[in-house]
Design a protein around this motif. Structure first.
Motif, PDB file in Angstrom:
ATOM      1  N   MET A   1      25.083  24.176  39.530  1.00  0.00           N
ATOM      2  CA  MET A   1      25.476  23.469  41.221  1.00  0.00           C
ATOM      3  C   MET A   1      24.396  23.297  41.874  1.00  0.00           C
ATOM      4  SD  MET A   1      27.071  26.551  43.677  1.00  0.00           S
ATOM      5  CE  MET A   1      25.843  27.899  43.868  1.00  0.00           C
ATOM      6  N   PHE A   2      23.215  24.249  41.322  1.00  0.00           N
ATOM      7  CA  PHE A   2      22.173  24.023  42.280  1.00  0.00           C
ATOM      8  C   PHE A   2      21.341  22.605  41.526  1.00  0.00           C
ATOM      9  CE2 PHE A   2      22.068  28.755  41.829  1.00  0.00           C
ATOM     10  CZ  PHE A   2      21.856  28.852  43.290  1.00  0.00           C
ATOM     11  N   SER A   3      21.366  22.494  40.621  1.00  0.00           N
ATOM     12  CA  SER A   3      20.742  21.151  39.829  1.00  0.00           C
ATOM     13  C   SER A   3      21.242  19.720  40.566  1.00  0.00           C
ATOM     14  CB  SER A   3      21.375  20.294  38.077  1.00  0.00           C
ATOM     15  OG  SER A   3      20.264  21.908  38.061  1.00  0.00           O
ATOM     16  N   ILE A   4      22.947  19.989  40.663  1.00  0.00           N
ATOM     17  CA  ILE A   4      23.372  19.189  42.199  1.00  0.00           C
ATOM     18  C   ILE A   4      22.703  18.872  43.340  1.00  0.00           C
ATOM     19  CG2 ILE A   4      25.240  17.984  42.796  1.00  0.00           C
ATOM     20  CD1 ILE A   4      27.372  19.046  39.887  1.00  0.00           C
ATOM     21  N   PHE A   5      22.764  20.667  44.203  1.00  0.00           N
ATOM     22  CA  PHE A   5      22.412  20.540  45.323  1.00  0.00           C
ATOM     23  C   PHE A   5      21.043  20.078  45.526  1.00  0.00           C
ATOM     24  CE2 PHE A   5      26.149  23.043  46.255  1.00  0.00           C
ATOM     25  CZ  PHE A   5      26.207  23.114  47.931  1.00  0.00           C
ATOM     26  N   TYR A   6      20.014  20.133  44.637  1.00  0.00           N
ATOM     27  CA  TYR A   6      18.689  20.306  44.423  1.00  0.00           C
ATOM     28  C   TYR A   6      18.397  18.365  44.662  1.00  0.00           C
ATOM     29  CZ  TYR A   6      13.972  19.222  43.810  1.00  0.00           C
ATOM     30  OH  TYR A   6      12.480  19.510  43.157  1.00  0.00           O
ATOM     31  N   LEU A   7      18.908  17.544  43.883  1.00  0.00           N
ATOM     32  CA  LEU A   7      19.481  15.810  43.688  1.00  0.00           C
ATOM     33  C   LEU A   7      19.816  15.448  44.917  1.00  0.00           C
ATOM     34  CD1 LEU A   7      20.463  15.562  39.891  1.00  0.00           C
ATOM     35  CD2 LEU A   7      17.754  14.892  41.233  1.00  0.00           C
ATOM     36  N   MET A   8      20.568  16.177  45.770  1.00  0.00           N
ATOM     37  CA  MET A   8      21.554  15.528  46.729  1.00  0.00           C
ATOM     38  C   MET A   8      20.381  15.977  47.941  1.00  0.00           C
ATOM     39  SD  MET A   8      24.174  14.278  45.352  1.00  0.00           S
ATOM     40  CE  MET A   8      25.024  13.774  47.373  1.00  0.00           C
ATOM     41  N   THR A   9      19.884  17.540  48.114  1.00  0.00           N
ATOM     42  CA  THR A   9      18.961  17.000  48.753  1.00  0.00           C
ATOM     43  C   THR A   9      18.014  16.265  48.640  1.00  0.00           C
ATOM     44  OG1 THR A   9      19.763  19.712  48.333  1.00  0.00           O
ATOM     45  CG2 THR A   9      17.478  19.095  49.811  1.00  0.00           C
ATOM     46  N   MET A  10      17.697  16.090  47.788  1.00  0.00           N
ATOM     47  CA  MET A  10      16.099  14.989  47.679  1.00  0.00           C
ATOM     48  C   MET A  10      16.642  14.004  47.666  1.00  0.00           C
ATOM     49  SD  MET A  10      13.882  17.033  46.935  1.00  0.00           S
ATOM     50  CE  MET A  10      12.226  16.181  46.543  1.00  0.00           C
ATOM     51  N   ILE A  47      10.071  18.262  55.421  1.00  0.00           N
ATOM     52  CA  ILE A  47       9.992  19.727  55.399  1.00  0.00           C
ATOM     53  C   ILE A  47      10.617  20.066  54.904  1.00  0.00           C
ATOM     54  CG2 ILE A  47       9.432  21.615  56.514  1.00  0.00           C
ATOM     55  CD1 ILE A  47       8.708  20.312  58.768  1.00  0.00           C
ATOM     56  N   ASP A  48      11.854  19.875  54.228  1.00  0.00           N
ATOM     57  CA  ASP A  48      13.168  19.848  53.907  1.00  0.00           C
ATOM     58  C   ASP A  48      13.176  19.877  52.414  1.00  0.00           C
ATOM     59  OD1 ASP A  48      14.702  21.420  55.934  1.00  0.00           O
ATOM     60  OD2 ASP A  48      16.083  19.782  56.285  1.00  0.00           O
ATOM     61  N   MET A  49      12.000  18.595  52.393  1.00  0.00           N
ATOM     62  CA  MET A  49      12.392  17.963  50.696  1.00  0.00           C
ATOM     63  C   MET A  49      10.978  19.424  49.803  1.00  0.00           C
ATOM     64  SD  MET A  49      12.611  14.023  50.475  1.00  0.00           S
ATOM     65  CE  MET A  49      11.598  13.672  51.628  1.00  0.00           C
ATOM     66  N   CYS A  50      10.449  19.536  50.842  1.00  0.00           N
ATOM     67  CA  CYS A  50       9.280  20.625  50.837  1.00  0.00           C
ATOM     68  C   CYS A  50       9.690  21.700  50.215  1.00  0.00           C
ATOM     69  CB  CYS A  50       7.910  20.838  51.282  1.00  0.00           C
ATOM     70  SG  CYS A  50       7.218  18.512  51.545  1.00  0.00           S
ATOM     71  N   LEU A  67       5.860  28.913  51.194  1.00  0.00           N
ATOM     72  CA  LEU A  67       7.336  29.245  51.004  1.00  0.00           C
ATOM     73  C   LEU A  67       6.552  29.221  52.894  1.00  0.00           C
ATOM     74  CD1 LEU A  67       9.905  30.561  51.512  1.00  0.00           C
ATOM     75  CD2 LEU A  67       9.168  32.919  51.120  1.00  0.00           C
ATOM     76  N   HIS A  68       5.596  30.473  53.351  1.00  0.00           N
ATOM     77  CA  HIS A  68       5.334  30.409  54.410  1.00  0.00           C
ATOM     78  C   HIS A  68       5.248  28.935  55.290  1.00  0.00           C
ATOM     79  CE1 HIS A  68       6.157  34.611  54.647  1.00  0.00           C
ATOM     80  NE2 HIS A  68       6.085  34.690  53.906  1.00  0.00           N
ATOM     81  N   LEU A  69       4.311  28.123  54.132  1.00  0.00           N
ATOM     82  CA  LEU A  69       3.955  27.250  55.135  1.00  0.00           C
ATOM     83  C   LEU A  69       4.994  26.331  55.951  1.00  0.00           C
ATOM     84  CD1 LEU A  69       1.873  24.668  55.538  1.00  0.00           C
ATOM     85  CD2 LEU A  69       1.763  23.775  53.548  1.00  0.00           C
ATOM     86  N   PHE A  70       6.002  25.649  54.516  1.00  0.00           N
ATOM     87  CA  PHE A  70       6.646  25.279  55.123  1.00  0.00           C
ATOM     88  C   PHE A  70       7.564  25.962  56.295  1.00  0.00           C
ATOM     89  CE2 PHE A  70       6.465  23.564  50.392  1.00  0.00           C
ATOM     90  CZ  PHE A  70       5.484  22.624  51.242  1.00  0.00           C
ATOM     91  N   THR A  71       7.680  27.267  56.198  1.00  0.00           N
ATOM     92  CA  THR A  71       8.998  27.463  56.653  1.00  0.00           C
ATOM     93  C   THR A  71       8.251  28.241  58.874  1.00  0.00           C
ATOM     94  OG1 THR A  71       8.486  29.670  55.886  1.00  0.00           O
ATOM     95  CG2 THR A  71      10.287  29.022  55.335  1.00  0.00           C
ATOM     96  N   GLY A  72       7.168  27.895  57.978  1.00  0.00           N
ATOM     97  CA  GLY A  72       6.211  27.728  59.323  1.00  0.00           C
ATOM     98  C   GLY A  72       6.432  27.177  60.666  1.00  0.00           C
ATOM     99  N   THR A  73       6.282  25.608  59.263  1.00  0.00           N
ATOM    100  CA  THR A  73       6.224  24.625  60.418  1.00  0.00           C
ATOM    101  C   THR A  73       7.404  24.179  60.332  1.00  0.00           C
ATOM    102  OG1 THR A  73       4.285  23.901  58.137  1.00  0.00           O
ATOM    103  CG2 THR A  73       5.882  22.375  59.470  1.00  0.00           C
ATOM    104  N   PHE A  77      20.145  26.009  50.301  1.00  0.00           N
ATOM    105  CA  PHE A  77      21.371  25.545  51.387  1.00  0.00           C
ATOM    106  C   PHE A  77      21.167  24.834  52.114  1.00  0.00           C
ATOM    107  CE2 PHE A  77      24.640  28.429  48.816  1.00  0.00           C
ATOM    108  CZ  PHE A  77      24.779  27.571  47.673  1.00  0.00           C
ATOM    109  N   THR A  78      20.032  25.557  52.808  1.00  0.00           N
ATOM    110  CA  THR A  78      19.541  24.566  54.504  1.00  0.00           C
ATOM    111  C   THR A  78      19.209  23.037  54.182  1.00  0.00           C
ATOM    112  OG1 THR A  78      19.739  26.875  55.329  1.00  0.00           O
ATOM    113  CG2 THR A  78      18.398  24.747  56.414  1.00  0.00           C
ATOM    114  N   PRO A  79      18.354  22.937  53.411  1.00  0.00           N
ATOM    115  CA  PRO A  79      17.714  21.985  53.109  1.00  0.00           C
ATOM    116  C   PRO A  79      18.463  20.350  52.673  1.00  0.00           C
ATOM    117  CG  PRO A  79      16.509  23.081  52.062  1.00  0.00           C
ATOM    118  CD  PRO A  79      17.519  24.191  52.891  1.00  0.00           C
ATOM    119  N   PHE A  80      20.278  21.703  52.004  1.00  0.00           N
ATOM    120  CA  PHE A  80      21.494  20.472  51.872  1.00  0.00           C
ATOM    121  C   PHE A  80      21.715  19.731  52.786  1.00  0.00           C
ATOM    122  CE2 PHE A  80      25.571  20.232  50.089  1.00  0.00           C
ATOM    123  CZ  PHE A  80      25.589  19.395  49.480  1.00  0.00           C
TER     124      PHE A  80
END
Length: 315
Positions: free
Chosen positions: A30-39, A69-72, A104-110, A278-281
């Motif tokens: 599941m996470f492999s599919i989600f990550y590839l689809m997100t990117m 940012i979501d890709m990061c 984590l805090h760099l990307f979420t803060g941004t 999930f959110t970046p996806f």
């Protein structure tokens, strides 16, 4: 660098999401599919906006930055989590753990500041349409993105400045699939409860205040749409609704985890998965791919690529 030298712990053990072999297989797929689809989804949006002239507008400029940012955000911990799913001992070096907290805090803060910028863009477009092109100029849009990254960087530095000089000399088990500040700080060899609560809860309070600001702005926009209906009202309402869904999905887990940082809830792991995977996806689906302009441009781009590929293929 003294923080690293004084630390006796050279690595941390990550407990991951589950010990069940059946669930491990399920999560891996599941996470492999989600990550590839997100990117793939975010990359397609980014390339489509950059290469399509009529999408060079403030809204799509900000959306393309959100995709980046979501890709990061999806990449700072997810690939390691996928590779570690079947590992008996899931370890991460002290430096790697600190790096995960930093990114984590760099990307979420941004992303928080960028989402506020996007709500400002929709507010100006709907509430002050005659001044939109003047207010949301290219210089302003670039400035908003730059400010987003600066705020994200300052936020993550403020968090790391606290944790880097803590002594870690004993416990090294992190009950998650990545290192996060509330989980790591409790492993320090000194009592940091009061100061830790203050530092970490600050992130939760910032997220809560930002969410309330966004909620207020979208309520104003929706009331304006209702009071001044026009031919584009349904499109504006749909856009703002989609924006708010993304805001709710992103801020909800952050507020829950960081407002109560030293509590142990099993749901914390689920929420961590939600805003890092999930959110970046879902962002490309909710924000952009349901937008007719983007879908048309994307279809045109893919069809042109297919035609060019057919011309270059020897008969």
């Amino acid at each position: 660098m003294e923080g690293f030298n004084n630390s006796r712990v050279s690595k941390f053990m990550l407990l991951g999401l589950t010990d069940s072999p059946e669930l491990q297989i399920f999560f891996f797929v599941m996470f492999s599919i989600f990550y590839l689809m997100t990117m793939l989804g975010n990359c397609l949006i980014l390339l489509t906006v950059l290469s399509t002239l009529h999408l060079h507008s403030p809204m799509y400029f900000l959306l393309s930055n959100l995709s980046f940012i979501d890709m990061c955000l999806s990449s700072f911990a997810t690939p390691k989590m996928i590779m570690d799913i079947f590992a008996q001992h899931k370890t991460i070096s002290f430096e790697g753990c600190i790096s995960q907290i930093f990114f984590l805090h760099l990307f979420t803060g941004t992303e928080i500041v960028l989402l506020i910028s996007m709500s400002f863009d929709r507010y100006i477009a709907i509430c002050k349409p005659l001044h939109y092109s003047t207010i949301m100029s290219q210089k302003v849009c670039v400035g908003l993105v730059v400010i987003s990254w600066i705020v994200g960087f300052l936020h993550t530095i403020s968090q790391l400045a606290f944790i880097l000089y803590l002594p870690f000399c004993g416990p090294n088990v992190v009950d998650s699939f990545f290192c996060d500040l509330p989980l790591v700080i409790r492993l320090a060899c000194i009592d940091v409860y009061v100061l830790g609560i203050f530092m970490i809860s600050t992130s939760g309070v910032i997220a809560l205040i930002s969410f309330l600001l966004l909620l207020t702005s979208y309520i104003i926009v929706l009331v304006t749409i209702k009071d001044h209906p026009s031919t584009g009202s349904s499109k504006a309402f749909s856009t703002c609704t989609a924006h708010f869904i993304v805001v709710l999905m992103f801020f909800g887990p952050c507020i829950f985890i960081y407002v109560w940082p030293f509590t142990n809830f099993e749901v914390d792991k689920v929420l961590s998965v939600f805003y890092t995977i999930f959110t970046p996806f879902l962002n490309p689906l909710i924000y952009t791919l349901r937008n007719q302009e983007v879908k048309t441009a994307l279809k045109k781009k893919l069809s042109n690529q297919y035609l060019n590929l057919g011309k270059t293929t020897p008969s």
